[in-house]
Design an enzyme around this catalytic site. Structure first.
Site, PDB file in Angstrom:
ATOM      1  CE1 TYR A  20       1.116  -0.249   4.391  1.00 25.20           C
ATOM      2  CE2 TYR A  20       0.025   1.885   4.370  1.00 25.20           C
ATOM      3  CZ  TYR A  20       0.857   0.977   4.988  1.00 25.20           C
ATOM      4  OH  TYR A  20       1.442   1.292   6.187  1.00 25.20           O
ATOM      5  NE  ARG A  45       6.941   4.037   0.647  1.00 29.92           N
ATOM      6  CZ  ARG A  45       6.652   4.883   1.637  1.00 29.92           C
ATOM      7  NH1 ARG A  45       7.574   5.220   2.522  1.00 29.92           N
ATOM      8  NH2 ARG A  45       5.454   5.402   1.752  1.00 29.92           N
ATOM      9  NE  ARG A  96      -5.013 -20.283   4.311  1.00 28.51           N
ATOM     10  CZ  ARG A  96      -4.088 -21.133   4.778  1.00 28.51           C
ATOM     11  NH1 ARG A  96      -4.027 -22.362   4.311  1.00 28.51           N
ATOM     12  NH2 ARG A  96      -3.241 -20.742   5.713  1.00 28.51           N
ATOM     13  CE  LYS A 147       3.165   3.129   3.101  1.00 31.09           C
ATOM     14  NZ  LYS A 147       3.234   3.223   4.552  1.00 31.09           N
ATOM     15  CD  GLU A 184      10.104   2.101  10.673  1.00 35.59           C
ATOM     16  OE1 GLU A 184      10.062   3.048   9.873  1.00 35.59           O
ATOM     17  OE2 GLU A 184       9.931   0.914  10.330  1.00 35.59           O
ATOM     18  CG  LEU A 211       8.377   2.462   4.848  1.00 30.74           C
ATOM     19  CD1 LEU A 211       8.244   1.193   4.007  1.00 30.74           C
ATOM     20  CD2 LEU A 211       7.014   3.093   5.052  1.00 30.74           C
TER      21      LEU A 211
HETATM   22  N1  PMP Z   1       7.765   3.991   8.968  1.00 28.14           N
HETATM   23  C1  PMP Z   1       6.637   3.279   9.038  1.00 28.14           C
HETATM   24  C2  PMP Z   1       6.642   1.983   9.752  1.00 28.14           C
HETATM   25  C3  PMP Z   1       5.453   3.767   8.443  1.00 28.14           C
HETATM   26  O1  PMP Z   1       4.322   3.041   8.508  1.00 28.14           O
HETATM   27  C4  PMP Z   1       5.474   5.026   7.813  1.00 28.14           C
HETATM   28  C5  PMP Z   1       4.228   5.618   7.216  1.00 28.14           C
HETATM   29  N2  PMP Z   1       3.701   4.839   6.217  1.00 28.14           N
HETATM   30  C6  PMP Z   1       6.689   5.736   7.758  1.00 28.14           C
HETATM   31  C7  PMP Z   1       7.816   5.178   8.346  1.00 28.14           C
HETATM   32  C8  PMP Z   1       6.787   7.057   7.080  1.00 28.14           C
HETATM   33  O2  PMP Z   1       6.768   6.928   5.681  1.00 28.14           O
HETATM   34  P1  PMP Z   1       6.204   8.078   4.743  1.00 28.14           P
HETATM   35  O3  PMP Z   1       6.973   9.309   5.088  1.00 28.14           O
HETATM   36  O4  PMP Z   1       6.485   7.611   3.384  1.00 28.14           O
HETATM   37  O5  PMP Z   1       4.745   8.215   5.065  1.00 28.14           O
END
Ligand code: PMP
Length: 284
Positions: free
Chosen positions: A32, A51, A99, A147, A179, A204
């Site tokens: 997503y 991404r 499945r 993601k 994070e 991410l």
């Molecule tokens: N880390 C994680 C785990 C996230 O879910 C997100 C938001 N999707 C981010 C970092 C920040 O990414 P972005 O700046 O692309 O929204």
């Protein structure tokens, strides 16, 4: 009623139906993106598309919709739903199949879903944005760079934080902060350097992170992309997060420690201002 997009059609949200065999539903086999919208325009859209393609490719997920069509659908939904400020959510799954842990035939059609959410987030004061976080063990898998919709631990972490009276969680692996539950995490050291975890499989690669680091470079601020531990974070002069829907938001407390003087700091405020100004200008 809100209009959403499903596999080539614009539908009222109550009429958009997906198979119970969809691999997004059964296996979390889906990726997503969330793109912020300001003044009816998309922020950092090219980054989100890039991404998305990377996530698809890391999962060997076939996907044939081209970028121009994806942009057109984003724009059409903003227009149909008259979204001035908010976000567009995009999800692509490997489609519906009996499945089986093995991936289905490569020509299985994806399920492609987009919807909008109206949300006012650009006009908040630093005091309104100020967040308190708790630190929690990072129990996610080792491909946090993709993601995917497998967000259960992130969701659990946010709920644990809420129960503890905080706004969010910062995740910690091997003693080092990775994070936030849905954001990238930063501190500002006593000598003014901005520190955030370097890109790896453990975080991410935030699209907002890349843009904000670029703003910091232009301002001549010192950047250190490296790991930091909880003690260093608690002793920092400032802390903040970035994500597509929070932009840059100050963190004023980590566990029981007030950060700096316990008030939103100037570096985060300045970066937020500059990031927002640039984003509005570059939005499409
Ligand atoms: N880390 C994680 C785990 C996230 O879910 C997100 C938001 N999707 C981010 C970092 C920040 O990414 P972005 O700046 O692309 O929204």
């Amino acid at each position: 009623m809100r209009q959403v997009y499903l596999n080539g059609q614009y539908l009222p949200e109550t009429e958009a139906k997906v198979s119970i065999f969809d691999r997004g539903f059964v296996f979390g086999d889906a990726v997503y993106e969330v793109t912020a919208v300001l003044e009816g325009k998309l922020i950092d859209f090219a980054g989100h598309l890039a991404r998305l393609h990377r996530s698809l490719s890391e999962l060997d997920m076939p996907f044939s919709m081209d970028d121009a069509s994806l942009l057109a659908v984003h724009r059409e939904l903003l227009s149909l739903n008259q979204v001035d400020e908010g976000l567009v959510y995009l999800q692509v799954t490997r489609g519906a199949a009996d499945r089986d842990f093995l991936f289905p035939a490569a020509d299985t059609p994806n399920t492609i879903v987009l919807f909008t959410q109206k949300k006012k987030f650009s006009d908040k004061t630093p005091e309104q944005l100020a967040m308190r976080v708790i630190t929690l063990e990072d129990q996610r898998w080792l491909r946090c760079d993709i993601k995917t919709v497998q967000l259960l631990y992130s969701s659990m972490a946010k709920n644990i934080a809420k129960k503890a009276g905080a706004d969010d969680a910062w995740l910690v692996r091997d003693g080092l902060i990775t994070e936030g539950s849905s954001s990238n995490a930063y501190i500002v050291t006593a000598d003014g350097a901005i520190v955030t975890r370097g890109i790896s499989n453990l975080i991410l690669s935030g699209i907002t992170r890349a843009a904000v680091l670029e703003c910091a470079r232009e301002l001549g601020l010192r950047l250190e992309e490296r790991a930091f531990d909880v003690a260093e974070a608690k002793a920092a002069k400032e802390a903040f997060i970035t994500s597509a829907t929070t932009f840059v938001s100050p963190v004023v407390q980590i566990d029981d420690a007030a950060i700096g003087d316990g008030k939103p700091g100037p570096v985060a405020a300045r970066l937020r201002e500059i990031y927002l100004a640039r984003s509005r200008q570059a939005a499409i």
